[in-house]
Design a protein around this motif. Structure first.
Motif, PDB file in Angstrom:
ATOM      1  N   ILE A 100      -0.412   3.301   9.816  1.00 36.43           N
ATOM      2  CA  ILE A 100      -0.554   4.448  10.417  1.00 36.43           C
ATOM      3  C   ILE A 100       0.411   4.634  11.562  1.00 36.43           C
ATOM      4  CG2 ILE A 100      -2.141   5.843  11.589  1.00 36.43           C
ATOM      5  CD1 ILE A 100      -4.516   4.653   9.875  1.00 36.43           C
ATOM      6  N   ALA A 101       0.286   3.782  12.482  1.00 34.94           N
ATOM      7  CA  ALA A 101       0.977   3.869  13.800  1.00 34.94           C
ATOM      8  C   ALA A 101       2.491   3.954  13.612  1.00 34.94           C
ATOM      9  CB  ALA A 101       0.562   2.856  14.693  1.00 34.94           C
ATOM     10  N   GLN A 102       2.954   3.209  12.887  1.00 30.67           N
ATOM     11  CA  GLN A 102       4.431   3.072  12.364  1.00 30.67           C
ATOM     12  C   GLN A 102       5.038   4.521  11.891  1.00 30.67           C
ATOM     13  OE1 GLN A 102       5.995   0.704  14.028  1.00 30.67           O
ATOM     14  NE2 GLN A 102       7.921   1.657  13.760  1.00 30.67           N
ATOM     15  N   LEU A 160       0.650  -1.172   0.038  1.00 33.37           N
ATOM     16  CA  LEU A 160       0.037   0.024  -0.063  1.00 33.37           C
ATOM     17  C   LEU A 160       0.778   1.384   0.009  1.00 33.37           C
ATOM     18  CD1 LEU A 160      -2.952  -1.052   2.698  1.00 33.37           C
ATOM     19  CD2 LEU A 160      -2.909  -0.939   0.022  1.00 33.37           C
ATOM     20  N   MET A 161       1.833   1.296   0.889  1.00 35.57           N
ATOM     21  CA  MET A 161       2.657   2.559   0.945  1.00 35.57           C
ATOM     22  C   MET A 161       3.599   2.360  -0.401  1.00 35.57           C
ATOM     23  SD  MET A 161       4.683   2.149   4.305  1.00 35.57           S
ATOM     24  CE  MET A 161       5.406   3.699   4.403  1.00 35.57           C
ATOM     25  N   THR A 162       3.856   1.596  -1.188  1.00 37.58           N
ATOM     26  CA  THR A 162       4.493   1.508  -2.620  1.00 37.58           C
ATOM     27  C   THR A 162       3.555   2.499  -3.458  1.00 37.58           C
ATOM     28  OG1 THR A 162       5.597  -0.334  -2.379  1.00 37.58           O
ATOM     29  CG2 THR A 162       5.094   0.414  -4.589  1.00 37.58           C
ATOM     30  N   LEU A 163       2.093   2.254  -3.438  1.00 36.72           N
ATOM     31  CA  LEU A 163       1.215   2.942  -4.286  1.00 36.72           C
ATOM     32  C   LEU A 163       1.200   4.445  -3.784  1.00 36.72           C
ATOM     33  CD1 LEU A 163      -1.742   0.048  -4.299  1.00 36.72           C
ATOM     34  CD2 LEU A 163      -0.012   0.652  -6.091  1.00 36.72           C
ATOM     35  N   VAL A 168      -3.012  -4.215   9.466  1.00 38.35           N
ATOM     36  CA  VAL A 168      -2.326  -3.792   8.606  1.00 38.35           C
ATOM     37  C   VAL A 168      -2.486  -2.419   8.519  1.00 38.35           C
ATOM     38  CG1 VAL A 168      -2.266  -3.711   5.906  1.00 38.35           C
ATOM     39  CG2 VAL A 168      -2.316  -5.758   7.048  1.00 38.35           C
ATOM     40  N   LEU A 169      -3.584  -1.739   8.451  1.00 34.51           N
ATOM     41  CA  LEU A 169      -4.071  -0.275   8.363  1.00 34.51           C
ATOM     42  C   LEU A 169      -3.661   0.601   9.527  1.00 34.51           C
ATOM     43  CD1 LEU A 169      -7.154  -0.543   6.325  1.00 34.51           C
ATOM     44  CD2 LEU A 169      -5.021  -0.208   5.219  1.00 34.51           C
ATOM     45  N   VAL A 170      -3.892   0.156  10.728  1.00 33.85           N
ATOM     46  CA  VAL A 170      -3.778   0.965  11.827  1.00 33.85           C
ATOM     47  C   VAL A 170      -2.612   0.508  12.593  1.00 33.85           C
ATOM     48  CG1 VAL A 170      -4.970   1.724  14.060  1.00 33.85           C
ATOM     49  CG2 VAL A 170      -6.550   1.150  11.976  1.00 33.85           C
TER      50      VAL A 170
END
Length: 306
Positions: A235-237, A56-59, A229-231
């Motif tokens: 998000i948190a990291q 997701l971060m790649t996108l 995955v999302l939170v």
């Protein structure tokens, strides 16, 4: 050439709130991890959640990733990723033989370790209030996490030692994040950190654990993985690594200790766990510890506390 993110200008107090939000996300994540563990092993959960987060971060970050210099990010990404992976792995191995409360308490000793690790890395001694605040936070976490049976056992078992080794790695990860975030783009740092750790978890899972049957996962398990995955990860990291560009590691680690507070609160609300007087006292002590870490006492004729 570094990849410093000059587009993010954080107020230090906004950065502290970001760390608090990250702690809340991770604290709530314990409940979702318990749900996911019903059908998946730990390393598969970690590997899947990290790799999906990286995808997701790649996108999202593709233009920024193309501009980043891979060789510049290689060493920072490897050091963050390896300390992140080893911290989780050692903590989980310790959890196999000791109770979750004791495991959580021993892991939280990174609050005490971080000021010493900062001292060793920078040769600059943190203020005494940081050491006092760290001790208060560990006492508070102990009251929240430990049962009477846990606290009665003073001898260190192999599981305890593994958990403490994990706490050292957590502390190293926080100190590294605090240092690197001041010179590199925090989101790119997080990307490579999660990528390295995710690959290591998948390799470990493939070698040591049976593969999960993805087609038979319950909707609850899929929902729990979605949160993780999302939170808890995406998000948190990122919140943690961005915030450490403004918050000293010794202070930030204390805010992250509130993870145990949020974990207990969600467990009480979602799982009906009993809230005791010891828990409330632990919450209060953690709050006092954080306040102590933020208070600067100026002495007459002195330059002021650091």
């Amino acid at each position: 050439m570094t990849s410093r993110d000059d587009s993010i200008h954080l107020n230090p107090w906004a950065a502290r709130l970001m760390l608090l939000a990250a702690a809340a996300a991770w604290g709530a994540g314990y409940t979702f991890e318990k749900i996911a563990l019903r059908q998946m092993s730990v390393q598969w959960i970690m590997g899947v959640r990290l790799v999906i987060a990286v995808a997701l971060m790649t996108l999202i970050l593709w233009p920024k990733l193309r501009r980043a210099h891979l060789l510049d990010m290689l060493v920072p990404g490897l050091t963050l990723g390896i300390t992140y992976w080893s911290a989780f792995l050692l903590q989980m191995e310790g959890l196999r033989t000791i109770g979750p409360g004791r495991n959580s308490f021993l892991t939280a000793t990174y609050c005490v370790l971080v000021p010493f690790l900062v001292w060793a890395a920078t040769r600059k001694r943190p203020a005494w209030r940081n050491f006092l605040a760290a001790l208060l936070c560990v006492v508070g976490v102990g009251l929240i996490s430990l049962s009477p049976n846990d606290s009665a056992r003073l001898a260190l078992s192999p599981g305890d030692l593994l958990t403490l080794a994990g706490a050292v790695c957590y502390g190293m990860n926080i100190v590294l994040a605090g240092s690197l975030a001041k010179n590199f783009d925090a989101t790119i740092l997080t990307y490579y950190e999660l990528l390295v750790a995710g690959v290591l978890f998948l390799i470990g899972a493939a070698l040591t654990e049976p593969a999960p049957q993805l087609a038979t996962l319950h909707p609850q398990t899929i929902g729990a993985l979605t949160y993780l995955v999302l939170v808890s990860t995406l998000i948190a990291q990122n919140l943690q690594n961005v915030a450490f560009s403004q918050v000293p590691a010794a202070q930030g680690s204390l805010i992250l200790c509130t993870e145990s507070l949020f974990g207990m609160a969600v467990s009480v609300l979602a799982l009906g766990e009993e809230l005791t007087t010891a828990h409330l006292v632990g919450f209060a002590i953690i709050f006092v510890g954080i306040v102590v870490s933020e208070v600067r006492i100026r002495r007459p004729g002195k330059a002021g506390d650091r």
